[in-house]
Design a protein around this motif. Structure first.
Motif, mmCIF file in Angstrom:
data_model
loop_
_atom_site.group_PDB
_atom_site.id
_atom_site.type_symbol
_atom_site.label_atom_id
_atom_site.label_comp_id
_atom_site.label_asym_id
_atom_site.label_seq_id
_atom_site.Cartn_x
_atom_site.Cartn_y
_atom_site.Cartn_z
ATOM 1 N N ARG A 36 33.005 -20.231 -46.615
ATOM 2 C CA ARG A 36 34.264 -19.748 -47.156
ATOM 3 C C ARG A 36 34.076 -18.306 -47.646
ATOM 4 N NH1 ARG A 36 33.901 -24.977 -49.921
ATOM 5 N NH2 ARG A 36 35.302 -26.488 -48.954
ATOM 6 N N ARG A 37 35.180 -17.595 -47.750
ATOM 7 C CA ARG A 37 35.091 -16.231 -48.276
ATOM 8 C C ARG A 37 34.530 -16.222 -49.693
ATOM 9 N NH1 ARG A 37 41.126 -14.637 -46.156
ATOM 10 N NH2 ARG A 37 40.537 -13.684 -44.168
ATOM 11 N N GLU A 38 34.900 -17.241 -50.475
ATOM 12 C CA GLU A 38 34.386 -17.309 -51.838
ATOM 13 C C GLU A 38 32.868 -17.435 -51.863
ATOM 14 O OE1 GLU A 38 36.731 -19.113 -50.545
ATOM 15 O OE2 GLU A 38 38.559 -18.876 -51.734
ATOM 16 N N GLU A 39 32.316 -18.157 -50.883
ATOM 17 C CA GLU A 39 30.864 -18.341 -50.826
ATOM 18 C C GLU A 39 30.172 -17.054 -50.404
ATOM 19 O OE1 GLU A 39 30.852 -23.123 -49.787
ATOM 20 O OE2 GLU A 39 31.157 -21.658 -48.189
ATOM 21 N N VAL A 40 30.762 -16.328 -49.453
ATOM 22 C CA VAL A 40 30.189 -15.033 -49.052
ATOM 23 C C VAL A 40 30.197 -14.085 -50.246
ATOM 24 C CG1 VAL A 40 30.500 -13.004 -47.589
ATOM 25 C CG2 VAL A 40 30.816 -15.290 -46.634
ATOM 26 N N ALA A 41 31.306 -14.058 -50.965
ATOM 27 C CA ALA A 41 31.393 -13.186 -52.144
ATOM 28 C C ALA A 41 30.344 -13.557 -53.180
ATOM 29 C CB ALA A 41 32.800 -13.286 -52.745
ATOM 30 N N GLN A 42 30.146 -14.845 -53.389
ATOM 31 C CA GLN A 42 29.160 -15.303 -54.372
ATOM 32 C C GLN A 42 27.757 -14.905 -53.940
ATOM 33 O OE1 GLN A 42 29.051 -19.555 -54.816
ATOM 34 N NE2 GLN A 42 27.806 -19.491 -56.667
ATOM 35 N N LEU A 43 27.423 -15.117 -52.671
ATOM 36 C CA LEU A 43 26.084 -14.789 -52.179
ATOM 37 C C LEU A 43 25.812 -13.288 -52.219
ATOM 38 C CD1 LEU A 43 26.017 -17.223 -49.135
ATOM 39 C CD2 LEU A 43 24.473 -17.335 -51.096
ATOM 40 N N ALA A 44 26.848 -12.504 -51.952
ATOM 41 C CA ALA A 44 26.667 -11.051 -51.905
ATOM 42 C C ALA A 44 26.883 -10.385 -53.261
ATOM 43 C CB ALA A 44 27.624 -10.444 -50.878
ATOM 44 N N GLY A 45 27.350 -11.167 -54.251
ATOM 45 C CA GLY A 45 27.604 -10.587 -55.557
ATOM 46 C C GLY A 45 28.816 -9.674 -55.586
ATOM 47 N N LEU A 46 29.850 -10.021 -54.789
ATOM 48 C CA LEU A 46 31.059 -9.212 -54.692
ATOM 49 C C LEU A 46 32.263 -10.015 -55.166
ATOM 50 C CD1 LEU A 46 30.444 -7.815 -51.093
ATOM 51 C CD2 LEU A 46 29.934 -6.647 -53.256
ATOM 52 N N GLY A 47 33.368 -9.331 -55.409
ATOM 53 C CA GLY A 47 34.595 -10.013 -55.735
ATOM 54 C C GLY A 47 35.210 -10.637 -54.496
ATOM 55 N N VAL A 48 35.853 -11.788 -54.663
ATOM 56 C CA VAL A 48 36.478 -12.465 -53.520
ATOM 57 C C VAL A 48 37.558 -11.580 -52.908
ATOM 58 C CG1 VAL A 48 37.769 -14.495 -52.772
ATOM 59 C CG2 VAL A 48 35.983 -14.733 -54.497
ATOM 60 N N ASP A 49 38.354 -10.932 -53.731
ATOM 61 C CA ASP A 49 39.421 -10.075 -53.211
ATOM 62 C C ASP A 49 38.859 -8.937 -52.377
ATOM 63 O OD1 ASP A 49 42.311 -9.234 -53.200
ATOM 64 O OD2 ASP A 49 41.456 -7.468 -54.178
ATOM 65 N N TYR A 50 37.705 -8.425 -52.756
ATOM 66 C CA TYR A 50 37.068 -7.347 -51.993
ATOM 67 C C TYR A 50 36.683 -7.841 -50.599
ATOM 68 C CZ TYR A 50 33.938 -3.425 -50.971
ATOM 69 O OH TYR A 50 33.331 -2.340 -50.398
ATOM 70 N N SER A 142 22.421 -18.401 -55.669
ATOM 71 C CA SER A 142 23.670 -17.733 -55.318
ATOM 72 C C SER A 142 24.473 -17.373 -56.559
ATOM 73 C CB SER A 142 24.504 -18.608 -54.379
ATOM 74 O OG SER A 142 24.970 -19.775 -55.045
ATOM 75 N N ALA A 143 24.197 -18.030 -57.686
ATOM 76 C CA ALA A 143 24.902 -17.721 -58.929
ATOM 77 C C ALA A 143 24.314 -16.502 -59.634
ATOM 78 C CB ALA A 143 24.873 -18.930 -59.868
ATOM 79 N N TRP A 144 23.132 -16.057 -59.198
ATOM 80 C CA TRP A 144 22.524 -14.868 -59.799
ATOM 81 C C TRP A 144 23.139 -13.623 -59.162
ATOM 82 C CZ3 TRP A 144 16.478 -15.795 -59.665
ATOM 83 C CH2 TRP A 144 16.189 -17.007 -60.306
ATOM 84 N N PRO A 145 23.444 -12.578 -59.902
ATOM 85 C CA PRO A 145 23.841 -11.306 -59.274
ATOM 86 C C PRO A 145 22.737 -10.839 -58.325
ATOM 87 C CG PRO A 145 24.227 -11.252 -61.635
ATOM 88 C CD PRO A 145 23.449 -12.506 -61.365
ATOM 89 N N PRO A 146 23.088 -10.283 -57.164
ATOM 90 C CA PRO A 146 22.061 -9.908 -56.178
ATOM 91 C C PRO A 146 20.937 -9.053 -56.732
ATOM 92 C CG PRO A 146 24.223 -9.755 -55.197
ATOM 93 C CD PRO A 146 24.453 -10.039 -56.654
ATOM 94 N N GLU A 147 21.275 -8.110 -57.619
ATOM 95 C CA GLU A 147 20.227 -7.227 -58.142
ATOM 96 C C GLU A 147 19.262 -7.962 -59.055
ATOM 97 O OE1 GLU A 147 23.718 -6.995 -60.975
ATOM 98 O OE2 GLU A 147 23.406 -7.021 -58.801
ATOM 99 N N ARG A 148 19.618 -9.184 -59.464
ATOM 100 C CA ARG A 148 18.725 -9.961 -60.325
ATOM 101 C C ARG A 148 18.021 -11.089 -59.578
ATOM 102 N NH1 ARG A 148 22.004 -10.367 -66.118
ATOM 103 N NH2 ARG A 148 22.331 -8.113 -66.351
ATOM 104 N N ARG A 149 18.228 -11.188 -58.289
ATOM 105 C CA ARG A 149 17.546 -12.218 -57.501
ATOM 106 C C ARG A 149 16.140 -11.743 -57.149
ATOM 107 N NH1 ARG A 149 22.506 -13.342 -53.358
ATOM 108 N NH2 ARG A 149 24.045 -13.881 -54.972
#
Length: 273
Positions: A36-50, A142-149
């Motif tokens: 889902r788009r929400e999952e891509v946003a979560q994995l990439a650390g981006l907003g869903v709307d973006y 996936s819940a961690w911000p990318p820069e903190r993974r």
């Protein structure tokens, strides 16, 4: 920037990746192929709307950092990643930076390791990929911000730091070795500066000047529901990509082996940090 083609590539890439590919639970009401788009946003650390705007061809020009995060979230190969960058009007990553894409053969290896927690680390210990059992054991990456993974960052600056553990010096030594191999990598330089400024223990180890590598050994994981779990952690090198596969296991008949079996059966949705 070719917005229409970039949007098409992002949509197609998202449809090819399943939740299991990225260590996420599948759920029972999935109506779309792939993520889902929400999952891509979560994995990439981006907003869903973006992500929605990018997929609809009306988003702003994404930065190189955003493109890299999307490429990792969507499991793009080196060639597909470079195409993504070019469609966005940005030069692909140059040599001299820490390799971040994970080889498809390594991802298949993770998929086969359904009985053991396993994850892939970059040369600077970024968590690049993981299987569901690793997420159930260590937490939902996936819940961690990318820069903190990043496992070294978590060790010294995370919510539950452990800077004085016996393996802490080896972690810093491995990062120093990576810095010597990739002195021009801006993300690595930024990580080292952040760690030195934020952790006196890291700075002390860094000033010691040791180089080294991550080593296999025994680790203890404090699981919120299952308590302390003592595991063997074996580190496998992927030399062409300068990456590592960490595999956790426990001797048969031990309490930790039983806990791993429970995690495998119940999954991330039921037993997590």
């Amino acid at each position: 920037m070719d917005r229409a083609e970039l949007a098409a590539v992002l949509r197609t890439a998202r449809s090819r990746v399943t939740p299991a590919d990225v260590g996420l639970p599948s759920g029972t009401r999935r109506q779309v192929p792939g993520l889902r788009r929400e999952e891509v946003a979560q994995l990439a650390g981006l907003g869903v709307d973006y992500v929605v705007r990018l997929e609809q061809g009306r988003g702003p020009k994404p930065s190189a950092q955003v493109l890299g995060a999307l490429a990792r979230a969507l499991r793009l190969s080196d060639d597909d990643r470079d195409m993504l960058f070019r469609l966005a009007g940005t030069p692909p990553p140059r040599d001299g930076r820490v390799p971040m894409p994970v080889r498809s053969s390594v991802l298949r290896l993770l998929d086969r390791m359904s009985d053991l927690p396993a994850l892939v680390l970059s040369a600077k210990s970024d968590v690049l990929a993981w299987n569901p059992l690793a997420a159930a054991l260590l937490g939902d990456f996936s819940a961690w911000p990318p820069e903190r993974r990043n496992l070294i960052r978590q060790r010294f600056l995370g919510p539950t730091p452990d800077p004085e553990s016996p393996s802490a010096a080896d972690c810093v030594a491995s990062l120093r070795s990576a810095h010597a191999r990739y002195p021009a990598d801006p993300d690595l330089t930024r990580l080292v500066a952040e760690l030195r400024a934020g952790s006196a223990a890291f700075d002390r180890h860094w000033r010691a000047g040791r180089s080294g590598r991550l080593r296999s050994g025994t680790v203890t994981v404090e699981h919120a529901r299952l308590g302390p779990l003592t595991l063997d952690c074996d580190i496998l090198l992927v030399p062409e990509a300068d990456q590592f596969v960490l595999v956790y296991s426990a001797a048969p008949g031990t309490r930790t082996a039983s806990a791993l079996e429970l995690l495998r059966v119940t999954g991330l949705a039921h037993v997590t940090h």
